[in-house]
Scaffold this motif. Sequence first.
Motif, PDB file in Angstrom:
ATOM      1  N   GLU A  10      52.608  46.503  40.837  1.00  0.00           N
ATOM      2  CA  GLU A  10      52.524  46.705  42.282  1.00  0.00           C
ATOM      3  C   GLU A  10      53.817  47.274  42.881  1.00  0.00           C
ATOM      4  O   GLU A  10      53.831  47.680  44.049  1.00  0.00           O
ATOM      5  CB  GLU A  10      52.209  45.372  42.982  1.00  0.00           C
ATOM      6  CG  GLU A  10      51.036  44.603  42.410  1.00  0.00           C
ATOM      7  CD  GLU A  10      49.707  45.088  42.943  1.00  0.00           C
ATOM      8  OE1 GLU A  10      49.718  46.085  43.686  1.00  0.00           O
ATOM      9  OE2 GLU A  10      48.675  44.481  42.615  1.00  0.00           O
ATOM     10  N   VAL A  11      54.907  47.292  42.108  1.00  0.00           N
ATOM     11  CA  VAL A  11      56.209  47.676  42.655  1.00  0.00           C
ATOM     12  C   VAL A  11      56.204  49.063  43.299  1.00  0.00           C
ATOM     13  O   VAL A  11      56.819  49.250  44.361  1.00  0.00           O
ATOM     14  CB  VAL A  11      57.300  47.571  41.564  1.00  0.00           C
ATOM     15  CG1 VAL A  11      58.606  48.220  42.030  1.00  0.00           C
ATOM     16  CG2 VAL A  11      57.548  46.106  41.217  1.00  0.00           C
ATOM     17  N   LEU A  70      52.008  43.524  32.987  1.00  0.00           N
ATOM     18  CA  LEU A  70      52.370  44.126  34.279  1.00  0.00           C
ATOM     19  C   LEU A  70      51.593  43.477  35.423  1.00  0.00           C
ATOM     20  O   LEU A  70      52.151  43.209  36.497  1.00  0.00           O
ATOM     21  CB  LEU A  70      52.093  45.629  34.260  1.00  0.00           C
ATOM     22  CG  LEU A  70      52.931  46.481  33.302  1.00  0.00           C
ATOM     23  CD1 LEU A  70      52.482  47.937  33.363  1.00  0.00           C
ATOM     24  CD2 LEU A  70      54.411  46.377  33.637  1.00  0.00           C
ATOM     25  N   ARG A  71      50.321  43.191  35.200  1.00  0.00           N
ATOM     26  CA  ARG A  71      49.500  42.600  36.258  1.00  0.00           C
ATOM     27  C   ARG A  71      49.867  41.149  36.504  1.00  0.00           C
ATOM     28  O   ARG A  71      49.872  40.693  37.652  1.00  0.00           O
ATOM     29  CB  ARG A  71      48.014  42.747  35.903  1.00  0.00           C
ATOM     30  CG  ARG A  71      47.541  44.198  35.947  1.00  0.00           C
ATOM     31  CD  ARG A  71      46.220  44.376  35.227  1.00  0.00           C
ATOM     32  NE  ARG A  71      45.119  43.824  35.995  1.00  0.00           N
ATOM     33  CZ  ARG A  71      44.425  44.497  36.914  1.00  0.00           C
ATOM     34  NH1 ARG A  71      44.755  45.751  37.203  1.00  0.00           N
ATOM     35  NH2 ARG A  71      43.419  43.952  37.547  1.00  0.00           N
ATOM     36  N   LEU A 125      51.077  44.246  50.613  1.00  0.00           N
ATOM     37  CA  LEU A 125      51.321  44.060  49.188  1.00  0.00           C
ATOM     38  C   LEU A 125      50.905  42.666  48.753  1.00  0.00           C
ATOM     39  O   LEU A 125      50.407  42.449  47.657  1.00  0.00           O
ATOM     40  CB  LEU A 125      52.806  44.288  48.894  1.00  0.00           C
ATOM     41  CG  LEU A 125      53.266  44.242  47.442  1.00  0.00           C
ATOM     42  CD1 LEU A 125      52.597  45.346  46.641  1.00  0.00           C
ATOM     43  CD2 LEU A 125      54.781  44.387  47.360  1.00  0.00           C
ATOM     44  N   THR A 126      51.113  41.692  49.631  1.00  0.00           N
ATOM     45  CA  THR A 126      50.653  40.331  49.415  1.00  0.00           C
ATOM     46  C   THR A 126      50.113  39.815  50.735  1.00  0.00           C
ATOM     47  O   THR A 126      50.293  40.448  51.781  1.00  0.00           O
ATOM     48  CB  THR A 126      51.778  39.425  48.887  1.00  0.00           C
ATOM     49  OG1 THR A 126      51.248  38.121  48.592  1.00  0.00           O
ATOM     50  CG2 THR A 126      52.888  39.264  49.912  1.00  0.00           C
ATOM     51  N   GLY A 127      49.437  38.693  50.717  1.00  0.00           N
ATOM     52  CA  GLY A 127      48.846  38.184  51.946  1.00  0.00           C
ATOM     53  C   GLY A 127      48.324  36.770  51.795  1.00  0.00           C
ATOM     54  O   GLY A 127      48.372  36.181  50.714  1.00  0.00           O
ATOM     55  N   TYR A 144      49.974  53.753  45.228  1.00  0.00           N
ATOM     56  CA  TYR A 144      50.606  54.052  43.941  1.00  0.00           C
ATOM     57  C   TYR A 144      50.825  52.759  43.153  1.00  0.00           C
ATOM     58  O   TYR A 144      51.199  51.723  43.718  1.00  0.00           O
ATOM     59  CB  TYR A 144      51.940  54.765  44.159  1.00  0.00           C
ATOM     60  CG  TYR A 144      51.801  56.078  44.886  1.00  0.00           C
ATOM     61  CD1 TYR A 144      51.425  57.238  44.205  1.00  0.00           C
ATOM     62  CD2 TYR A 144      52.005  56.157  46.254  1.00  0.00           C
ATOM     63  CE1 TYR A 144      51.275  58.442  44.867  1.00  0.00           C
ATOM     64  CE2 TYR A 144      51.854  57.356  46.938  1.00  0.00           C
ATOM     65  CZ  TYR A 144      51.488  58.495  46.239  1.00  0.00           C
ATOM     66  OH  TYR A 144      51.326  59.680  46.908  1.00  0.00           O
ATOM     67  N   LYS A 145      50.614  52.853  41.839  1.00  0.00           N
ATOM     68  CA  LYS A 145      50.803  51.709  40.940  1.00  0.00           C
ATOM     69  C   LYS A 145      51.282  52.199  39.578  1.00  0.00           C
ATOM     70  O   LYS A 145      51.103  53.374  39.228  1.00  0.00           O
ATOM     71  CB  LYS A 145      49.490  50.941  40.726  1.00  0.00           C
ATOM     72  CG  LYS A 145      49.017  50.114  41.901  1.00  0.00           C
ATOM     73  CD  LYS A 145      47.810  49.279  41.477  1.00  0.00           C
ATOM     74  CE  LYS A 145      47.341  48.354  42.564  1.00  0.00           C
ATOM     75  NZ  LYS A 145      46.266  47.429  42.098  1.00  0.00           N
TER      76      LYS A 145
END
Length: 410
Positions: free
Chosen positions: A313-314, A306-307, A358-360, A275-276
């Motif tokens: 991404e929230v 937003l990006r 979500l991040t990496g 979802y985004k």
Amino acid sequence: TPWSQEISQLSHHLSPWQATLAFGFTTLVAGQVSGLHQRGSRLQRRSLLGKCILTALISVFALTVASSFVLYAEVGRLILLFAFALSTTLLYLPRAIISGLAMKRVERIALVGNPEFLAAAGNFIQGEPRPVYVRFFDPATAGKGSTLATWARQTGIDQIVFQDDPPAQACGGLFDCLEKGLPMSPYSEFVGLEHAAVPVGEVSDRWWLVGRMGGLDPAYLAAKRCLDIVVATAGLILSAPLVALAALAIRLQGPGPTFYSQIRSGLRGEPFRIYKLRSMRTDAEKNGAQWAGKNDNRVTAIGKFLRKSRLDEVPQFWNIIKGDMSFIGPRPERPEFMAELDAAIPYFSRRNLVKPGLTGWAQINAGYGASIDDAREKLRYDLYYVKNASLEFDLHILIRTIGAAMKGAR
């Protein structure tokens, strides 16, 4: 000093030692956020001063917030200016000196392996910011009866880097070097230490089976799951006002849904729905699935903000709470692209041995993935994370993500 009265006001709340230790710890964390402590950053002279300034700014800002909202004491502008100037100077000067000394010394590295390995590894190592001199051992030109060990000592080799699965004819010379105590390392270990990445071309079945696989440790996974639920729940609650404003902006921009969902490949390739907040036009994929580019013209005006801020991404915090994703991990790819990437890049699907995140590590070290070559570059960092994942590593990635978000990186 001109600000002695201001210091005496603060001393009612903190002793000088407490204040010094608190500010010093904040500076260390701020250095992680800005990437100042990143390996090799001291050799990038152009960006070094900027990272030092950003680190000092974050520290001074944290000092101001802490004193105002925690201690209810004001910090004078002279103290803040002095702290900023002194911190920037003391952060920059030692690193500039180290950088100057490091750039004067040329490291001599000998590569041992088949011709394909020598070409690929030689090009990669010579592209580093530090001065490196690469040599290749050739018995025909090394001298009559000269072995790898004697040649390495005669030519002043600092380190021997060999192919992970070296040719049989090279093993005798490598064992001779091992017995004589010469510095040696396999290429994958060398790249891992220098770049915290994995040379994808050297990855084999043996690489996966040998050594500890940090990302699959049961104790680590249990602790990580608990942290994911806590962080994602707090993130949803704290970001709710921002998400509401973003949703209103999307609605005011024009017709279309506020949120959108998409099928992605998750743990062990299992599909799930991500979802985004919608950042693209409603007809963005009227011609079918396609790569998202860095300056994609399908992105709306609100979507660009937003990006850049990562607000889009929230909603994925909900995916984390459900267990489809983790906070830290490789970004989930679309099934439409997975088959293509797995056919073009060996072991690409093995990144799905851990939950997507979500991040990496790849997101903060590699550029925007918009092609097969970009995916291959990001895989170097994803595989390193799968092999070396730990709570400490996750915390480091989380802190670095704050800095990436501040710079608007994706």
